[in-house]
Write a protein that holds these residues in place. Structure first.
Motif, short mmCIF file in Angstrom:
data_model
loop_
_atom_site.label_atom_id
_atom_site.label_comp_id
_atom_site.label_asym_id
_atom_site.label_seq_id
_atom_site.Cartn_x
_atom_site.Cartn_y
_atom_site.Cartn_z
N ASP A 1 4.84 -7.20 6.88
CA ASP A 1 3.73 -7.36 6.44
C ASP A 1 3.44 -5.88 6.29
OD1 ASP A 1 2.04 -9.50 6.72
OD2 ASP A 1 1.87 -8.95 8.99
N HIS A 2 4.09 -4.73 5.69
CA HIS A 2 4.11 -3.60 5.26
C HIS A 2 2.53 -3.51 4.04
CE1 HIS A 2 7.79 -2.50 6.27
NE2 HIS A 2 8.95 -2.69 5.15
N SER A 3 2.13 -4.87 3.91
CA SER A 3 0.93 -3.74 3.57
C SER A 3 0.00 -5.21 4.45
CB SER A 3 -0.01 -4.55 1.76
OG SER A 3 1.21 -3.22 1.35
N GLN B 1 -2.31 -7.99 0.01
CA GLN B 1 -1.34 -8.69 -0.55
C GLN B 1 -1.91 -10.25 -1.12
OE1 GLN B 1 1.80 -10.25 1.78
NE2 GLN B 1 1.80 -8.89 3.88
N ALA B 2 -2.80 -10.79 -0.35
CA ALA B 2 -3.43 -11.68 -1.24
C ALA B 2 -4.04 -11.50 -2.19
CB ALA B 2 -4.14 -12.83 -0.20
N PRO C 1 4.43 -7.65 -2.91
CA PRO C 1 3.54 -7.29 -1.43
C PRO C 1 3.62 -6.37 -0.80
CG PRO C 1 5.27 -9.02 -1.31
CD PRO C 1 4.91 -9.21 -2.98
N HIS C 2 5.18 -5.75 -0.59
CA HIS C 2 4.98 -4.69 0.27
C HIS C 2 3.84 -3.25 0.01
CE1 HIS C 2 8.00 -6.34 2.24
NE2 HIS C 2 9.18 -5.76 1.36
N GLU C 3 4.07 -3.30 -1.78
CA GLU C 3 3.32 -2.42 -2.19
C GLU C 3 1.60 -2.54 -2.54
OE1 GLU C 3 4.57 0.52 -2.42
OE2 GLU C 3 6.46 -0.24 -1.71
N LEU D 1 4.20 -12.54 -1.01
CA LEU D 1 3.14 -13.05 0.32
C LEU D 1 4.52 -12.38 1.23
CD1 LEU D 1 0.55 -15.72 0.27
CD2 LEU D 1 0.22 -13.26 -0.13
N ASP D 2 4.62 -11.34 1.73
CA ASP D 2 5.56 -10.81 2.76
C ASP D 2 4.69 -11.10 3.94
OD1 ASP D 2 7.66 -10.02 4.36
OD2 ASP D 2 8.81 -9.77 2.50
#
Length: 258
Positions: free
Chosen positions: A103-105, A110-111, A67-69, A98-99
């Motif tokens: 919340d890097h993305s 993310q979803a 999720p970060h990317e 999901l992170d």
């Protein structure tokens, strides 16, 4: 002992020479490890597949978009992910998820990328390796909407309610060195609640080294300390933990372990 590290990262940036790391793992009683392939940006996928190909008797790869990317993944990257995950040696899709802690993305990205990987796992009939932090409700909702039938919540750090959500879906929970840390009572209660036949152990190397290695670089050989703590929490022998968690990893990832 016959242990499986159900989730590790052995990137060149962290382990310039993987050979001594794998030697120490074998000496510690490991018979296999799941090496997680990660998307690092357009066209960049790390070394998991190449490393596993060099050690097929000991390493099995996965591939996913963290999720970060998520916001950086292009349609070409998604197509590359699908082609690669279809290869028989790739045992699972992920880690994906999901992170909401970092919340890097953006959460919408993310979803979208998580849902895509859920659908890919269903399409390929392979398990999904899930990363989730501070997002259990949304994660569970997407898993349910897509209908992902099998997978693992890696580095599970939730409470008993979160554990129940995923166990009710038929997912496994993989436990990291976090269970050895102080002030993790809610997590330890969840571990006591979860049936042993739905649990695995992992390192998430090079992160989250268990006590007594905390604060140092983690590596697969340290998974024995997590297994030891799991045995304590479940009130069973270390041998029972190694036998059951290894069987669980073999069942989920379709491993032919000798």
């Amino acid at each position: 002992m016959r242990l499986v590290d159900a989730h590790c990262h052995l990137e060149v940036k962290d382990f310039a020479d993987a050979a001594p790391v794998l030697e120490r793992a074998r000496a510690a009683g490991l018979i296999h490890a799941i090496v997680v392939g990660q998307f690092h940006g357009p066209g960049e996928w790390g070394n998991a597949l190449e490393l596993a190909a060099a050690h097929p008797e000991f390493l099995s790869p996965t591939l996913g978009i963290h999720p970060h990317e998520a916001a950086r993944a292009t349609e070409d990257d998604l197509a590359m992910l699908e082609r690669t995950c279809a290869r028989p040696e790739v045992r699972a899709v992920g880690e994906a998820g999901l992170d909401y802690y970092y919340d890097h993305s953006p959460r919408e990205a993310q979803a979208r990328i998580f849902r895509h990987q859920c659908e890919l796992a269903v399409k390929l009939g392979k398990p999904l390796v899930v990363h989730v932090r501070d997002a259990h409700e949304d994660c569970d909702a997407i898993l349910g909407e897509v209908g992902v039938p099998k997978g693992v919540i890696h580095c599970f750090t939730g409470d008993t309610d979160a554990a129940r959500r995923y166990l009710d879906r038929g997912f496994y929970l993989s436990l990291s060195g976090v269970i050895t840390y102080k002030k993790t009572e809610a997590l330890q209660d969840a571990v006591r609640f979860a049936p042993l036949d739905r649990l695995m152990v992992e390192t998430d190397s090079p992160y989250l080294a268990p006590v007594p290695h905390r604060g140092r670089k983690n590596e697969p050989s340290h998974v024995v300390e997590t297994a030891r703590k799991l045995a304590e929490l479940k009130g069973v022998t270390l041998e029972t933990v190694t036998e059951v968690t290894t069987a669980n990893a073999a069942a989920l990832f379709n491993l032919n372990l000798r």
